[in-house]
Design an enzyme around this catalytic site. Sequence first.
Site, PDB file in Angstrom:
ATOM      1  N   GLU A 175       0.833  -1.194   0.000  1.00  0.00           N
ATOM      2  CA  GLU A 175       0.000   0.000   0.000  1.00  0.00           C
ATOM      3  C   GLU A 175       0.875   1.255   0.000  1.00  0.00           C
ATOM      4  O   GLU A 175       1.884   1.323   0.715  1.00  0.00           O
ATOM      5  CB  GLU A 175      -0.883  -0.031   1.254  1.00  0.00           C
ATOM      6  N   LYS A 177      -9.125   3.098  -2.408  1.00  0.00           N
ATOM      7  CA  LYS A 177      -9.480   2.477  -1.133  1.00  0.00           C
ATOM      8  C   LYS A 177     -10.800   3.055  -0.640  1.00  0.00           C
ATOM      9  O   LYS A 177     -10.983   4.279  -0.576  1.00  0.00           O
ATOM     10  CB  LYS A 177      -8.371   2.736  -0.116  1.00  0.00           C
ATOM     11  N   CYS A 201      -5.991  -2.792   2.155  1.00  0.00           N
ATOM     12  CA  CYS A 201      -5.917  -2.857   3.612  1.00  0.00           C
ATOM     13  C   CYS A 201      -7.287  -2.964   4.294  1.00  0.00           C
ATOM     14  O   CYS A 201      -7.894  -4.027   4.322  1.00  0.00           O
ATOM     15  CB  CYS A 201      -5.131  -1.664   4.133  1.00  0.00           C
ATOM     16  N   LYS A 227      -0.290  -9.433  16.149  1.00  0.00           N
ATOM     17  CA  LYS A 227      -1.035  -8.953  14.968  1.00  0.00           C
ATOM     18  C   LYS A 227      -0.952  -9.944  13.808  1.00  0.00           C
ATOM     19  O   LYS A 227      -1.930 -10.109  13.056  1.00  0.00           O
ATOM     20  CB  LYS A 227      -0.480  -7.595  14.542  1.00  0.00           C
ATOM     21  N   ASP A 250      17.068  -1.086  32.144  1.00  0.00           N
ATOM     22  CA  ASP A 250      16.546  -0.382  30.965  1.00  0.00           C
ATOM     23  C   ASP A 250      17.651   0.000  29.997  1.00  0.00           C
ATOM     24  O   ASP A 250      17.544  -0.215  28.788  1.00  0.00           O
ATOM     25  CB  ASP A 250      15.772   0.866  31.389  1.00  0.00           C
ATOM     26  N   ASN A 307      17.139  15.780  40.397  1.00  0.00           N
ATOM     27  CA  ASN A 307      16.992  15.930  38.946  1.00  0.00           C
ATOM     28  C   ASN A 307      18.154  16.678  38.308  1.00  0.00           C
ATOM     29  O   ASN A 307      18.387  16.541  37.097  1.00  0.00           O
ATOM     30  CB  ASN A 307      15.677  16.640  38.632  1.00  0.00           C
ATOM     31  N   THR A 361      16.321   5.826  27.279  1.00  0.00           N
ATOM     32  CA  THR A 361      16.231   4.467  27.821  1.00  0.00           C
ATOM     33  C   THR A 361      14.983   4.229  28.670  1.00  0.00           C
ATOM     34  O   THR A 361      14.813   3.144  29.218  1.00  0.00           O
ATOM     35  CB  THR A 361      17.478   4.145  28.666  1.00  0.00           C
ATOM     36  N   LYS A 383       4.836  15.885  30.242  1.00  0.00           N
ATOM     37  CA  LYS A 383       6.141  15.257  30.044  1.00  0.00           C
ATOM     38  C   LYS A 383       6.132  14.357  28.811  1.00  0.00           C
ATOM     39  O   LYS A 383       7.036  14.416  27.968  1.00  0.00           O
ATOM     40  CB  LYS A 383       6.535  14.412  31.268  1.00  0.00           C
TER      41      LYS A 383
END
Length: 548
Positions: free
Chosen positions: A41, A118, A155, A188, A302, A379, A403, A518
């Site tokens: 597609e 489509k 699709c 999927k 991580d 921080n 990360t 954030k």
Amino acid sequence: MRIAGAQLNLDVGDLEGNGRRILDAMDWAEGEKADLLVLPELATSGYPPEDLALRDDFLGANRAVLERLAERSARTVTVVGFLDSSRPDARGADTGRGRVANAAAVLGSGRILGIYHKEHLPNYGVFDERRWFYPGRNTVHTWPVAGTTVGVSVCEDLWMEEGPWRLLAEASAGVIVNINASPYHLGKAAEREALVSRRAREAGAPVVYLNLVGGQDELVFDGASLVAGSDGAILYRGAQFEEERFLLDVPPAGKEAPGRGAERDWMEPEEEIWEALVLATRDYVRKNRFEAAVVGLSGGIDSAVTACVAADALGADRVWGVSMPSVYSSEHSKTDAKRLASNLGIRFDMVPIERAHAAFVDTLSPVMGTDGWGVAGENLQARARGSVLMALSNRHGGLVLATGNKSELSVGYATLYGDMVGGFAPLKDIYKTLVYRLAQWRNRREPVIPTEILTKPPSAELRPDQLDTDSLPPYDVLDSVLAMYIDLERSMEEIAAAGFDACLVGRVVGLVERSEYKRRQSAPGPKITTKSLGRERRRPITSGWNLR
């Protein structure tokens, strides 16, 4: 009918490059004496083109590519996706430029044999097709190919119970082609297989389902193309997460294929997710013209998993691991980071941030006072690290990989302009508990992540003896609540009714809702679950909903 398929990794906006890739596939199919070649597609433009589809200059260049492909077509009939801005009249003749359609062109014998628009435009989740396209008419489009009538759809048309595939079946199409740019989420491929098999049985005709492959910003296209016989039996399963060409002699409706049956099994969940992360990271770096990646190595899980993904995606020689210890960093964290880098074979450097942090403290003391600064002081360390990583990126050109994982980003347990810094976040849609499962899976393939990283309690190490559980519920509990609230869109009452403490649920949900500002500034990351943080979950930044 000899059918060829090419699930290609195409670049959005690279019209000339995509055209060359398509032409190469056409030449290959011609050489293999294929009757029909099926391509993805919107192959000419790449998917999704987003607002490029609204630019006249882009549409014109896209059409020029299609016309050059048509001129080069020969015996093999090719079905290829493109952006169509022509306005056909009642007889199908082009009457000039108009609105844009997500279209499939049928090419052969040096010309455009026909065009299909489509009809069903998805406008949910990650999709915005009604912003860009207008739907095609409810009409039947078939073309004769090698003595068989071939019907074409795109699709979403196949997913609708009363979609164009049913009209094609009623018109006795001998083969139904469906071209796709279907994004990945876990499981999927199996969902698509069940659909394709069912549609082939219902239509009484073979279905050729050809999917795009590759990473595009937050989306991963996993390929996994399929061919089903008229009885629903799967005749072919395409490779997952890699380009592939295939040839298949598809029998007519009602006939069984000799030696039929798919030989490839779908991947197990952890492998599937890992390959999705690797492909997404590789393509984001490559398609955005970076040569390497920079990863801050904290000695935690991580950053370890992110470094492994980067090394698998780019090669160890293109990954730079940087340890940035502070006065609160444990000795084992520094040692674990170094061992990980050594096991992976990536470059490793240690850049202590004590002096930078002390300079921040000295500079800010006149306006912040000398008493304990709490989170603001913690921080500062994360932001010093972010500055180091971005300086290395600016100087040497590697893309910084953030990360952070989905658990942290969901509740805002991350420092804006600190550990959130980066151009791409491979773990953005991976909950913390899944990060551990992926690490264990990767170590079974090759033991590169030190055992200590897998077993020590998670900690940001921004103050003495700090643990993540000082600020958050245990991750197995937190992730379960988050999955119900974010992925399944359950209410707080429903989550509490499932057995979770109502006060804890309210606290977690409040953290999620307060942290949208954030997340809106966070790096993009690949969609892995059914509800990723980013373009799929769109919440107002300024909102009083569910605040606690």
